[in-house]
Design a protein around this motif. Sequence first.
Motif, short mmCIF file in Angstrom:
data_model
loop_
_atom_site.label_atom_id
_atom_site.label_comp_id
_atom_site.label_asym_id
_atom_site.label_seq_id
_atom_site.Cartn_x
_atom_site.Cartn_y
_atom_site.Cartn_z
N ARG A 161 -12.71 3.78 -5.26
CA ARG A 161 -11.99 2.81 -5.63
C ARG A 161 -11.95 2.65 -7.11
O ARG A 161 -13.09 2.41 -7.74
N GLU B 183 -7.41 4.24 -4.45
CA GLU B 183 -8.30 4.56 -3.42
C GLU B 183 -8.21 5.90 -2.89
O GLU B 183 -6.95 6.47 -2.58
N CYS C 53 -4.72 -7.18 5.20
CA CYS C 53 -4.71 -6.80 3.83
C CYS C 53 -5.34 -5.28 3.62
O CYS C 53 -5.70 -4.72 4.46
N SER C 54 -5.40 -4.70 2.59
CA SER C 54 -6.01 -3.36 2.07
C SER C 54 -7.33 -3.15 2.67
O SER C 54 -7.64 -2.21 3.14
N ARG D 116 -7.30 -2.62 6.17
CA ARG D 116 -6.98 -1.36 6.70
C ARG D 116 -7.90 -0.16 6.33
O ARG D 116 -8.03 0.64 7.15
N THR D 117 -8.60 -0.32 5.06
CA THR D 117 -9.43 0.50 4.98
C THR D 117 -10.57 0.69 5.95
O THR D 117 -11.02 1.66 6.28
N GLU E 267 0.87 -1.16 0.08
CA GLU E 267 -0.06 -0.07 0.03
C GLU E 267 0.78 1.27 -0.02
O GLU E 267 1.77 1.40 1.02
N GLU F 127 -3.19 0.47 -3.69
CA GLU F 127 -2.99 -0.92 -3.12
C GLU F 127 -2.81 -1.80 -4.38
O GLU F 127 -3.25 -1.83 -5.28
N GLU G 80 0.90 5.24 0.23
CA GLU G 80 0.13 6.35 0.54
C GLU G 80 0.72 7.63 -0.04
O GLU G 80 1.80 8.25 0.34
N ARG H 290 -4.02 6.61 -1.98
CA ARG H 290 -3.25 5.68 -1.77
C ARG H 290 -3.49 4.53 -2.97
O ARG H 290 -4.46 4.55 -3.70
#
Lengths: 377, 180
Positions: A115, A105, B51-52, B55-56, A75, A85, A77, A83
Motif C-alpha cells: 500500500r 494497493e 470499507c476498503s 474488502r482487502t 475502489e 482506494e 480496480e 486497485r
Amino acid sequence: MSGLKLRMVLGVTIAVLVAGLAGRTTPARGADGGESGRLQFHGYGEIHYNNPKIDTMSPGAGNELDFHRFVLGWEYEYSDKVRVEGEIDYEHAARELELEEAYIEYDLSPTLALRVGSLLMPVGPLNEFHEPPLYYSVERPYVERFIIPTTWQENGAGFAGQAWRGKASYRAYVTAGLDATKITSLGGLHDVSSKGSESKADDLAGVGRVEIAPAAGLKLAGSAYYGGADQRTPGLGKVTMTLLGADARYRRAGFDLRGAYARVALDGADRVSAFVGGTVGSAMQGFYVEAAYDVLRRDRTEGLRSLVLFGRHEDFDTNEEIPAGFVRDPAAERTVSTAGVSYYPIEKVSFKADLEHWKDGADRKLNRVNLGAAFMF
Amino acid sequence: MIRVRLGRSVWIGAIAAIVSIAPISTAGPRAPEAPTPFARVYLALRGCTSCSHCRTTIRQMARAGSNGGQARVSSDAVEVRYMKPGLVPLRDVIGRLAENRLHDLTLIDVLFEAEGTIGTTSAGATTFTLKGTGQSFPLNLAPSLPRPGGGTPVRLIAAVEGWREKGGLTLVARQVHSTT
C-alpha cells in the motif's frame, strides 16, 4: 469552506458517481484476462444529538445536533491485483473536508499487498474499522480520541497481509512522523495528525498491528508506533513518540465483550511543554472495557435485526506522567461510564441512544445524553 | 442562491461525467468484452463488507485458498473466478471464509458455476466433472432439469451443500445449459 470549493467538490463527486455507474456497465478485458476498470462505491455517515455538546465539562454549554460525518469512498480496480482506494469525509455537514484515506494497493501475493498513499494508521481496534454501525455508542470511545487520535491517517507506504490460514493478519507501514507541538494537555493526541496534507516528513515513523483469532469468537491484537516527532522544529530539539496498544474482543451467544489499552510515551516532553507553553504529558494512557448483549440474537436467528444493550467504562489521563518542573492538570484525568442501546433494523443501519457520566480529576462531573443514527453501505 | 450553486454543481458534474465516458460511447472500437470464466464460485456474505480494509481482508481470504482464482468483492458477495480450466479447491475457498474469525463476516450461501460434463458412476450416482481436469463432484440433479449424457459439455449452475459440515461437498443443480 468557500462556496467555490464546495461547488468543485460537489461537481467532482457527482462526476465520479456518474462515471462510476457508466463504468460498471462497460467492463473491459484486463491484462490478466479478467475484467478491469471496475468501480465500486461505499460510504457511511452519522448524525448526533449531544446534550450537552461534546468537549465540555459544563452542563450549561448548550446542546448540539450535528451531521457529524458523511463519507463517500470508492475502489477502482485496474486489474485483479492493482486497485486504488479513496474516501472523502464531509465532516460536520461538509464544513470540514478531509481526505480520509487514498492509496494504491498492489497484491504481491494472494495474502500480501503493498500500500502506498494516505493510510489509516493500524493502531487500536477502531482506527481502520471506524464505520459507526460497528460500535454501539453514539460517540466513539474517548480513549480512541485522546490517546489514539482516531481517525488517524498519515502519508506512507507498507504492507497488509494475512497468515495462519487467515487466522492472523498484519499491517506494517512507514509514514510521516507526528508533530509533537500539536499535542495539548487535555486534548492529548487528538489533533496531531497531519491528515495527509503537506505532512512534515523530517521525521518518519514505523507503525504496525497484528491481529490473531486463536479461537472462535476471540480476537486479540497488538499495535505499536515509534517515530520522531519534532520535525526539526527550530529550538525544540529531539523528540520521539512511542505508542503501544493492545485490544481484545470476544463474541459468543449474543454477548460482545471488548477492551482496549493504549499508552503513549513522549521523550522530550519537557522541551515540548516549554515550546508550547503548557504541560504536555510525558506519558498518556487509557483503557476501556465494554460489555454488550444482543437481545434479538441475530447470531442465532440469522435475522437482520439486532437490539444491543451495552455498557462501557473508560479511564484515561493525558497527564499520566509529566515532565519535571511542570504542573499537572487534574482535568486531564478522566473517567467516562456509558450505558445505552443500539437498534439495528438491518445490520448496516443503527439507531442509538446512550447516557455518559463523566468525572475528572478536578472533581467535576457531567452527564450527557446522546442520540444518533448511523449507516454504512 | 444555494439552489443556483447546487444546480451549477450538478451541471459541472454531469458534463465531467459525459466527457469521462465519451471515449467509450463514441470514439473508437469498444473494449473487448470479458470472456466467460471457466468456473465461478459465488459466496454470499453478510457482515462488514463496506470499507476498503474489509474488502482487502475478504479478498485475501478468498484468494489464499483459491489456487490462482481471481477474487472480486462486492457489497454482499465475493466471486472467485477461474478464467482457464484447472482444479477448483472448492472446499478450501469456502472454508477460508466460512471459518474466518478475524472479520465480522458470515457466509450465507455458495453457488458454483462451471463447464464440464454430467456422468454416472458405476454405483449409479450422478456426478459433475470439470472440463479438462477430471475433478468431479457428486451432483443432485432434479428430474425437471436436462441431463445431457455421453460426455456432452454443459455449463452447470449449482448450489453447494455440505460446506457447513465436515465431509464431501454436493452440488445441487439449479441450471444446466448445453455448450455445444
